[in-house]
Design a protein around this motif. Structure first.
Motif, PDB file in Angstrom:
ATOM      1  N   ALA A  22       0.497  -1.171  -0.093  1.00 24.20           N
ATOM      2  CA  ALA A  22       0.230   0.297   0.473  1.00 24.20           C
ATOM      3  C   ALA A  22       0.832   1.568   0.056  1.00 24.20           C
ATOM      4  CB  ALA A  22      -1.109  -0.007   1.123  1.00 24.20           C
ATOM      5  N   ASP A  23       2.123   0.961   0.627  1.00 24.64           N
ATOM      6  CA  ASP A  23       3.141   2.988   0.621  1.00 24.64           C
ATOM      7  C   ASP A  23       3.522   2.745  -0.748  1.00 24.64           C
ATOM      8  OD1 ASP A  23       4.346   0.315   0.943  1.00 24.64           O
ATOM      9  OD2 ASP A  23       6.908   1.348   0.446  1.00 24.64           O
ATOM     10  N   LEU A  30       5.273   9.219  -4.528  1.00 26.42           N
ATOM     11  CA  LEU A  30       5.982   9.475  -3.558  1.00 26.42           C
ATOM     12  C   LEU A  30       6.491   8.141  -2.633  1.00 26.42           C
ATOM     13  CD1 LEU A  30       7.312  11.159  -1.373  1.00 26.42           C
ATOM     14  CD2 LEU A  30       5.466  10.744   0.123  1.00 26.42           C
ATOM     15  N   GLY A  31       5.450   7.066  -2.561  1.00 30.59           N
ATOM     16  CA  GLY A  31       5.880   6.275  -2.575  1.00 30.59           C
ATOM     17  C   GLY A  31       6.691   5.178  -2.585  1.00 30.59           C
ATOM     18  N   VAL A  32       7.137   4.742  -4.102  1.00 32.61           N
ATOM     19  CA  VAL A  32       7.568   4.431  -4.945  1.00 32.61           C
ATOM     20  C   VAL A  32       8.597   5.029  -5.112  1.00 32.61           C
ATOM     21  CG1 VAL A  32       8.362   3.740  -7.446  1.00 32.61           C
ATOM     22  CG2 VAL A  32       6.015   3.914  -7.505  1.00 32.61           C
ATOM     23  N   ALA A  33       9.615   6.687  -4.754  1.00 37.15           N
ATOM     24  CA  ALA A  33      10.739   7.426  -4.594  1.00 37.15           C
ATOM     25  C   ALA A  33      11.205   6.873  -4.055  1.00 37.15           C
ATOM     26  CB  ALA A  33      10.256   9.088  -4.953  1.00 37.15           C
ATOM     27  N   ARG A  34      10.149   6.516  -2.400  1.00 37.85           N
ATOM     28  CA  ARG A  34      10.854   6.420  -0.899  1.00 37.85           C
ATOM     29  C   ARG A  34      11.538   5.108  -0.866  1.00 37.85           C
ATOM     30  NH1 ARG A  34       5.770   8.510   1.983  1.00 37.85           N
ATOM     31  NH2 ARG A  34       4.938   6.423   1.239  1.00 37.85           N
ATOM     32  N   TYR A  76      -1.932  10.881  -6.733  1.00 41.79           N
ATOM     33  CA  TYR A  76      -1.639  10.447  -7.267  1.00 41.79           C
ATOM     34  C   TYR A  76       0.012  10.612  -6.633  1.00 41.79           C
ATOM     35  CZ  TYR A  76      -3.366   7.446 -10.316  1.00 41.79           C
ATOM     36  OH  TYR A  76      -4.952   6.674 -11.230  1.00 41.79           O
ATOM     37  N   GLU A  77       0.502  11.893  -6.284  1.00 39.93           N
ATOM     38  CA  GLU A  77       2.429  12.427  -5.814  1.00 39.93           C
ATOM     39  C   GLU A  77       2.061  11.122  -4.554  1.00 39.93           C
ATOM     40  OE1 GLU A  77       3.960  15.635  -6.760  1.00 39.93           O
ATOM     41  OE2 GLU A  77       3.214  16.027  -4.631  1.00 39.93           O
ATOM     42  N   CYS A  78       1.239  11.219  -3.814  1.00 36.95           N
ATOM     43  CA  CYS A  78       1.485  11.058  -2.070  1.00 36.95           C
ATOM     44  C   CYS A  78       0.703   9.576  -1.728  1.00 36.95           C
ATOM     45  CB  CYS A  78       1.624  11.921  -1.036  1.00 36.95           C
ATOM     46  SG  CYS A  78      -0.012  12.774  -0.755  1.00 36.95           S
ATOM     47  N   PRO A 132       4.917   5.372   9.144  1.00 26.67           N
ATOM     48  CA  PRO A 132       3.438   5.481   9.222  1.00 26.67           C
ATOM     49  C   PRO A 132       2.586   4.226   8.780  1.00 26.67           C
ATOM     50  CG  PRO A 132       3.412   7.924   9.414  1.00 26.67           C
ATOM     51  CD  PRO A 132       5.260   7.101   9.929  1.00 26.67           C
ATOM     52  N   TYR A 133       3.363   5.016   7.319  1.00 22.91           N
ATOM     53  CA  TYR A 133       2.701   4.267   5.962  1.00 22.91           C
ATOM     54  C   TYR A 133       2.916   3.199   5.636  1.00 22.91           C
ATOM     55  CZ  TYR A 133       7.765   5.953   5.012  1.00 22.91           C
ATOM     56  OH  TYR A 133       9.215   5.732   4.827  1.00 22.91           O
ATOM     57  N   ARG A 134       4.152   2.199   6.514  1.00 23.69           N
ATOM     58  CA  ARG A 134       4.214   0.617   6.438  1.00 23.69           C
ATOM     59  C   ARG A 134       3.133   0.328   6.731  1.00 23.69           C
ATOM     60  NH1 ARG A 134       8.962  -0.489   3.530  1.00 23.69           N
ATOM     61  NH2 ARG A 134       7.873  -2.834   3.594  1.00 23.69           N
ATOM     62  N   VAL A 135       2.119   0.366   6.253  1.00 22.16           N
ATOM     63  CA  VAL A 135       1.311  -0.269   6.912  1.00 22.16           C
ATOM     64  C   VAL A 135       1.136  -2.616   6.818  1.00 22.16           C
ATOM     65  CG1 VAL A 135      -0.485   0.822   6.766  1.00 22.16           C
ATOM     66  CG2 VAL A 135      -0.747  -0.979   5.143  1.00 22.16           C
TER      67      VAL A 135
END
Length: 805
Positions: free
Chosen positions: A167-168, A173-177, A259-261, A452-455
């Motif tokens: 989900a992250d 932004l998620g792919v960029a991380r 779509y960005e974040c 928090p985004y790593r559910v």
């Protein structure tokens, strides 16, 4: 999801080629399914000007146009009603591939006039909906400029596929991380400053959460005196590049930020929100509500809704309503950014058959700490593009703060599971690159705070997977030696690897069978053939996949049907899989009331042999499948299994079937599928199946192999044929021969069954070959004769048999 490489580069610096980026993302678990290169897609498309237009002499609806791309003037035959001299248009030149109708441009004569290209519409270019003719561009568009340059579409788009746990990564932004972590660099962030000029937000709107379990956090901002208009070209082109249709500035910005974040948002017309109140709650059962797609939905009392003082105005996390949507007349906007319980959104989305971009993200889990940041960025952009004023203040209702999880990563444990030597410092560096915060560290490992985004990260094993991911799976050399000691972890015997699985697969494959792997789910009608007490899925993908299969035979018959339809004339298939059953609560199971059973289904149908010159063609029969079953039992070295006549009907099998018994326990069936079941699966040819309960088979201790000295002395054979009643079983006679043959009798085989001339109608002849031998000496004829006579007398007495010949 479509991923823009140009957009990705705005968030993280990298110099990978498209091919290298494809490989890197796939290795990180972000599979690239397709690549769209817009510079190639719109190759040979240019901005051009219509110099003149004349009516075609032989067609009322066609025009002959002179078109210039600043380098060359071309004659184009055009059928669009809105084409005219002086227009700036998109020209497809010779060799261009038009994506909408999917054809290549070439010189063609149209009603006698040669046409050297095509003037394009938006839908033909897959850049939007047609307005009834060609796409007329602004006059200031540069003539001769390639279309991809004009639209700023010199971009490569990846079509990525994500597993449900990622989900992250449902955002740029998620792919960029993930990419930044792998490259050991940082993600670039740029905060959008807010110019809050308007009156305090409390004078315009208030928010109340009545169901904090389904909505732990809800934030809102207000923009007033806005003028709804088109988004700037750069934003529209960016959305078009990732497959979205631009609508207006307010809606486009919410899509852009999502779509960005990864944070979905919704914009309401503030003037349509009754009482200036937003209430987050469930509504009464069978409440009617019309969504943005103009469809009326029937809600139930478990569905979370966004309501105003009088009515529902949106289905939380799924879709907004027509009664509060943004229109060209909207001047005041309330912008929502929230965190909704994933299971609540998933249930509502499935029940209402709505799959939206918002529900896709909410039902997997969004970053509850990014809600306000995303809201602020969207608010600033909407205010900029619409000329609106941002109200002072923020509404952020957050009754029960969600705490970050803390999980310990043990270094040695990670090394053992992954099977690689990664140093403690390397693991720590990997975790920090992935934005895990080190809370504490000792010689054993590190205690980490999960972003928090790593559910998807809830256990230590998830952290170990992250180490393997960043180490790069391609760098992990395969090691097939098992280092797992099941005893140390107290794994139940039923969960350990079945000891016979490898032997079964090897035997069947070596004997010409193909292994199939099928779904565990099936439709209710097919399931009812095998059981009346189904295990029903609570949240199925559809009715055809709503039951956990009660038998692997069902999956096998479906596969046979497919093979028959594609023309296969000889099928030899097997499957090792699970079936699922409801059981009495008193029966010991791993999940109370449910039982999983390991099964083996072996099936043959069609021709017995491949077509060949030395053997006549024939269809498979019962003896073929019985031979397979006997061979398999011998391969597993299991003794004491008997083939017995069926005492009762068995689902799917005909009377031409035997049960396989271990004492009084049934461990399998071998026989023919009955005609009514074959009819259900649209199969006409005979199908023979050997089915085994592998849970029971695995519990049987195999016989240890031993060496028997080869006798150096010759043996002696005797052939005996008996005339017996037709109902007498050949196997019963064989067992009687073995019991009475004495220690010199080594083996017995039946070699002939005869009915006909010289044998009464109610009789049959059964012929057996007996082999006598001794490992110590050569046998004398009288010894063999004595043993043979004893056998004859026993058979004659037991079965009222008559020795033939």
């Amino acid at each position: 999801m479509l991923l823009s490489i140009k957009w990705l580069k705005e968030l993280v610096d990298f110099d990978l080629t498209v091919e290298e980026l494809d490989q890197t993302l796939t290795m990180l678990g972000i599979e690239v399914e397709g690549v769209i290169d817009y510079s190639k897609k719109y190759d040979k498309f240019y901005i051009a000007k219509v110099i003149s237009k004349e009516k075609h002499p032989d067609a009322d609806k066609l025009s002959i146009c002179k078109v210039s791309d600043s380098k060359e003037e071309r004659t184009i035959v055009c059928g669009a009603p809105n084409v005219d001299a002086g227009q700036t248009i998109v020209l497809a030149t010779e060799g261009a591939f038009v994506p909408g109708p999917e054809f290549e441009i070439a010189k063609r004569k149209v009603r006698g006039v040669e046409s050297n290209g095509m003037i394009c519409s938006k839908d033909e270019l897959e850049l939007g909906e047609s307005t009834g003719g060609i796409w007329v561009l602004p006059e200031n568009a540069e003539i001769g400029q390639p279309l991809a340059d004009y639209l700023d579409l010199n971009d490569t788009i990846f079509d990525i596929s994500l597993t449900p746990n990622k989900a992250d990564c449902i955002s740029h932004l998620g792919v960029a991380r993930d990419l930044a972590a792998y490259l050991r660099t940082k993600v670039k962030t740029a905060d959008k400053s807010l110019d809050e000029k308007g009156e305090n937000i409390s004078k315009s709107i208030s928010v109340e959460i009545l169901d904090a379990d389904k909505c732990p956090r809800y934030s809102a901002r207000v923009i007033k005196n806005a003028k709804i208009q088109d988004s700037p070209d750069w934003l529209k082109n960016r959305l078009i590049a990732i497959g979205l249709r631009p609508i207006n500035a307010a809606v486009d910005v919410t899509n852009y930020v999502m779509y960005e974040c990864g944070q979905p948002m919704h914009a309401f017309d503030l003037d349509k929100v009754a009482g200036g109140k937003i209430i987050v709650k469930t509504v009464e059962n069978k409440t009617k509500f019309t969504t943005l797609d103009s469809k009326e939905r029937e809600l139930d009392e478990q569905m979370l809704m966004i309501c105003d003082a009088e009515k529902p105005i949106a289905i939380a996390g799924v879709m907004g309503g027509e009664n509060s949507e943004i229109t060209d007349a909207t001047t005041n906007i309330v912008l929502e950014s929230a965190f909704f319980n994933p299971s609540s959104v998933r249930r509502t989305s499935k029940k209402l058959y709505i799959q939206s971009d918002s529900s896709y993200r909410f039902e997997r889990g969004v970053d509850h700490e990014n809600i306000v940041n995303a809201l602020d960025k969207a608010t600033a952009m909407i205010a900029e593009f619409t000329g609106g004023e941002i109200a002072e203040g923020l509404i952020d209702v957050y009754p029960n703060e969600i705490k970050r999880k803390e999980i310990k990563l043990r270094y040695e444990r990670a090394r053992k599971i992954i099977g690689i030597e990664v140093s403690d410092s390397e693991m720590k560096e990997m975790m920090q690159a992935l934005n895990f915060v080190v809370v504490n560290e000792d010689s054993e490992g590190i205690l980490l705070e999960v972003p928090p985004y790593r559910v998807d990260v809830t256990l230590e094993i998830d952290l170990i997977e992250e180490v393997a991911r960043l180490f790069n799976y391609d760098n992990i050399a395969p090691n097939f030696a098992s280092a797992v000691n099941f005893g140390a972890y107290n794994v139940p015997k039923e969960l350990s690897l079945p000891p016979n699985r490898k032997k079964v697969r090897a035997y069947l494959v070596q004997n010409g069978f193909n292994e199939i792997i099928t779904q565990n789910m099936m439709d209710p009608k097919s399931a009812s053939i095998f059981s009346d007490n189904h295990v029903i899925l609570a949240n199925p993908l559809g009715e055809e996949l709503s039951i956990l299969r009660p038998s692997t035979i069902a999956s096998m018959l479906k596969t046979l049907n497919h093979n028959i339809r594609v023309g296969n004339s000889r099928m030899r298939l097997f499957e090792l899989g699970k079936s699922f059953h409801k059981v009495d609560a008193k029966v010991p199971t791993f999940i109370e009331g449910f039982m999983e059973r390991q099964e083996l289904t072996v099936a043959i149908a069609g021709k017995a042999f491949p077509k060949q010159w030395s053997m006549a063609e024939r269809d498979v029969d019962y003896y073929d499948i019985k031979g397979v079953a006997e061979g398999l039992i011998a391969q597993l070295r299991i003794e004491g299994l008997k083939f017995k006549e069926l005492k009762e009907e068995v689902p799917a099998f005909s009377k031409n079937t035997v049960s396989v018994m271990k004492k009084k326990q049934i461990v399998g069936y071998v026989g023919e599928i009955n005609s009514s079941i074959k009819k259900h699966y649209d199969i006409e040819m005979p199908v023979f199946v050997a089915w085994f309960d592998m849970s029971a088979i695995n519990a049987i201790e195999p016989v240890r192999p031993y060496y028997g000295k080869v006798a150096p002395f010759p043996g002696s054979n005797r052939d005996l044929a008996f005339i017996v009643a037709k109902e007498v079983k050949a196997d019963d006679i064989l067992n009687q021969i073995m019991q009475n043959g004495g220690k010199l009798l080594q083996s017995v085989n039946i070699f002939d069954v005869y009915e006909g001339k010289n044998v009464d109608n109610d009789k049959k002849s059964l012929a057996y070959s007996l082999h006598f031998a001794s490992p110590e000496r050569t046998l004398k004829d009288n010894e063999v004769d004595q043993a043979t006579n004893k056998v004859i007398k026993a058979i004659e007495k037991k079965f009222e048999a008559e020795l033939r010949g």
